[in-house]
Design an enzyme around this catalytic site. Structure first.
Site, PDB file in Angstrom:
ATOM      1  N   CYS A 130      -9.014  -1.012  -1.825  1.00  0.00           N
ATOM      2  CA  CYS A 130      -9.047  -0.962  -0.355  1.00  0.00           C
ATOM      3  C   CYS A 130      -8.730   0.421   0.205  1.00  0.00           C
ATOM      4  O   CYS A 130      -9.426   0.911   1.097  1.00  0.00           O
ATOM      5  CB  CYS A 130      -8.068  -1.984   0.222  1.00  0.00           C
ATOM      6  SG  CYS A 130      -6.450  -1.987  -0.571  1.00  0.00           S
ATOM      7  N   HIS A 250      -4.527  -0.752   6.780  1.00  0.00           N
ATOM      8  CA  HIS A 250      -3.994   0.400   6.048  1.00  0.00           C
ATOM      9  C   HIS A 250      -4.220   1.663   6.878  1.00  0.00           C
ATOM     10  O   HIS A 250      -5.298   1.842   7.465  1.00  0.00           O
ATOM     11  CB  HIS A 250      -4.737   0.590   4.719  1.00  0.00           C
ATOM     12  CG  HIS A 250      -4.391  -0.418   3.667  1.00  0.00           C
ATOM     13  ND1 HIS A 250      -3.407  -1.366   3.800  1.00  0.00           N
ATOM     14  CD2 HIS A 250      -4.910  -0.589   2.413  1.00  0.00           C
ATOM     15  CE1 HIS A 250      -3.338  -2.094   2.691  1.00  0.00           C
ATOM     16  NE2 HIS A 250      -4.237  -1.644   1.835  1.00  0.00           N
TER      17      HIS A 250
END
Lengths: 346, 346
Positions: A130, A250
């Site tokens: 990710c 994130h």
């Protein structure tokens, strides 16, 4: 369902699996038959797809008979065991685990960056980590236009990357701390590691286990996967990965050195404004910059705080945010499936 | 009180002022008379010092008659107005605001780094920005032994750096989100700025207001103050400052390039193990590294995750954590007072 492909989702009841189903639905991906698969433990559960209940079945080699596209997100060991079985039965596997990412016969694909690599697939296509995906989406336009030779990234990663249990742990701990009650950390930073630490109101500089060189596996994934996706073995990449008390989204503080000295911040901003998969959010005077709380549920990679280094004219700093469950996992996987269709590879 | 100095604390009721009093008490600083001063609004409050109630009085120029050491932490405008008044009356001012930090006649001091600069004072001594202090404590031994030419830092900063109201805001928002209730951000990232954003379960890449060059004042403080404290105008320093949902304890992901190519991670670890004001917490095999939740209430700067860059033999990455209210503010101020006594400057 309708005219289309026989699609299997392995790990259909997990955090990423659920996002995969939601994304397939939203994108109206052409599905004729949908097989939802899971571990024995979750088998028998019912999951909604386009308003209809679909029963989740235990994933075994025979589950993949007739499957054309299999999206895997049930952990590395499941992928290692069952992805080859799916391929043997004619399926193309899009694997969201780290099992095959660095395998030299497996393309590691972010469609905005290296969609062409799909043409070289041997049955399995790996979905990158990710934190790598969102960074390379921002880096690739810069590399193409100005050249790129060095990347230093510090991450600010959400707990949902560690699964649904980690989200529960963050909330449980936050409640306990606000109520001044005791609690025992059980999941983070790495559930299978020896020690567990508080994540609520804390910052933990460990994601995944440590290698002998002092870097974590997460940091090495960012380093090695970035080089592979961008086909730049010589690119200098360094990473420090940190887990935060954020549920989803994130963030990354990125420093790059480009090959040219005569570029301005505005050149980089103009470039990223029109880059595929990127939304530019960069207006300091108006306090406009990306934040994880704003990116949840969105497919794009958000970039802001772009500014030239004060010492090196070829140095730039910026801030990259994305929904780690979507572009970082489910959306990138479904996007690969869409690319396979577009390129007539399935 | 006892034999010692007449000490004034300006901003005695604030988050840092309270820590200053606690630190003076713990260090048993030689105080003969203690004047607690504040804005008109907080005047009249009673504060405990060594078990005795002391009344807080409004800070006016006359408050500093007879004062020998005045610790200021009541905002830049109060320092600008009253610090010269205190000096005029014979006091040495240790100022925790940014009012005089970059003034060329004012030493900017972190005792582990440039205690000698105290000898050049002209009445006012500036206490650096919290995020700068903890970084230079870790950098200075490296500079001394191996030379230093480049620093890139990304910060992970706690809300207590923005004051008691910011702590309350974080807790209020966290409670609301956990209860799935609405809330309105009012304080962070900068109370006097136009827009306010969610801080609970988020990461906000703005601390202090923006300058025209795209950097925030906080980032420019780290850049300029580091050069001044270390007497290295030529040092390359870059900073990205980010606010996190952490109550107390700033963390920093630091990359440095040193002047030597033949140094190892173990050399850096050995050096920092014995460095003044540093506690080394670096054992990845045992998951030992610094975290903000562990540093609260401690005076030291905690350093870990030290590792060599994989591309540049003179590059090192590490992780620095410290209590931003103590070494970042109150303890560094009291430490300056102790140095003044030690060097017979007061």
């Amino acid at each position: 369902m309708g005219k289309g492909y026989h699609v299997a989702v392995v790990g259909a009841t997990g955090a990423v699996g659920q996002q995969m189903l939601k994304t397939l639905e939203e994108r109206n991906f052409p599905i004729e038959k949908l097989s939802l698969l899971s571990s024995k433990r979750s088998a028998g559960k019912k999951v909604l797809y386009k308003g209809k209940e679909v029963e989740v079945k235990e994933a075994v080699p025979q589950s993949f008979e007739g499957v054309q596209i299999a999206l895997f997100s049930a952990g590395g060991s499941v992928s290692k065991e069952l992805a080859p079985e799916a391929v043997k039965r004619g399926a193309i596997v899009i694997d969201n685990t780290s099992a095959f990412r660095m395998d030299e016969n497996t393309p590691l694909v972010v469609p905005e960056v290296n969609e062409e690599d799909l043409k070289e697939h041997n049955g399995i296509i790996a979905n990158p980590n990710c934190s790598t995906i969102q960074m390379v989406v921002a880096l690739e336009p810069i590399r193409q236009t100005f050249g790129l030779n060095k990347v230093i990234v510090s991450t600010y990663q959400a707990v949902s990357g560690a699964g649904a249990h980690a989200i529960e742990e963050l909330k449980r701990q936050a409640r306990a701390i606000l109520a001044e009650e005791e609690f025992t950390p059980e999941i983070l930073p790495v559930s299978s590691d020896e020690k567990h630490y508080q994540i609520a109101f804390n910052a933990v500089p460990q994601i995944d286990k440590f290698q002998d060189n002092g870097y974590t596996f997460e940091e090495m994934k960012m380093i090695n996967e970035t080089k592979k996706i961008m086909h730049m073995a010589e690119l200098e990449v360094a990473a420090t990965c940190v887990r935060l008390p954020v549920v989803t989204g994130h963030s990354e503080s990125v420093y790059v050195e480009i090959d040219q000295d005569n570029v301005s911040s505005n050149d980089i901003k103009s470039l990223l404004k029109d880059a595929p998969g990127v939304t530019l959010q960069d207006d300091p005077a108006q306090q406009v910059y990306p934040m994880p709380a704003d990116c949840v549920g969105k497919n794009d990679v958000f970039v802001g705080r772009i500014r030239q280094d004060l010492d090196r004219p070829n140095g730039y700093h910026f801030w990259v945010v994305s929904d780690n469950l979507l572009k970082g996992a489910a959306w990138n996987s479904v996007q690969i499936a869409e690319s396979l269709v577009k390129l007539n590879l399935v």
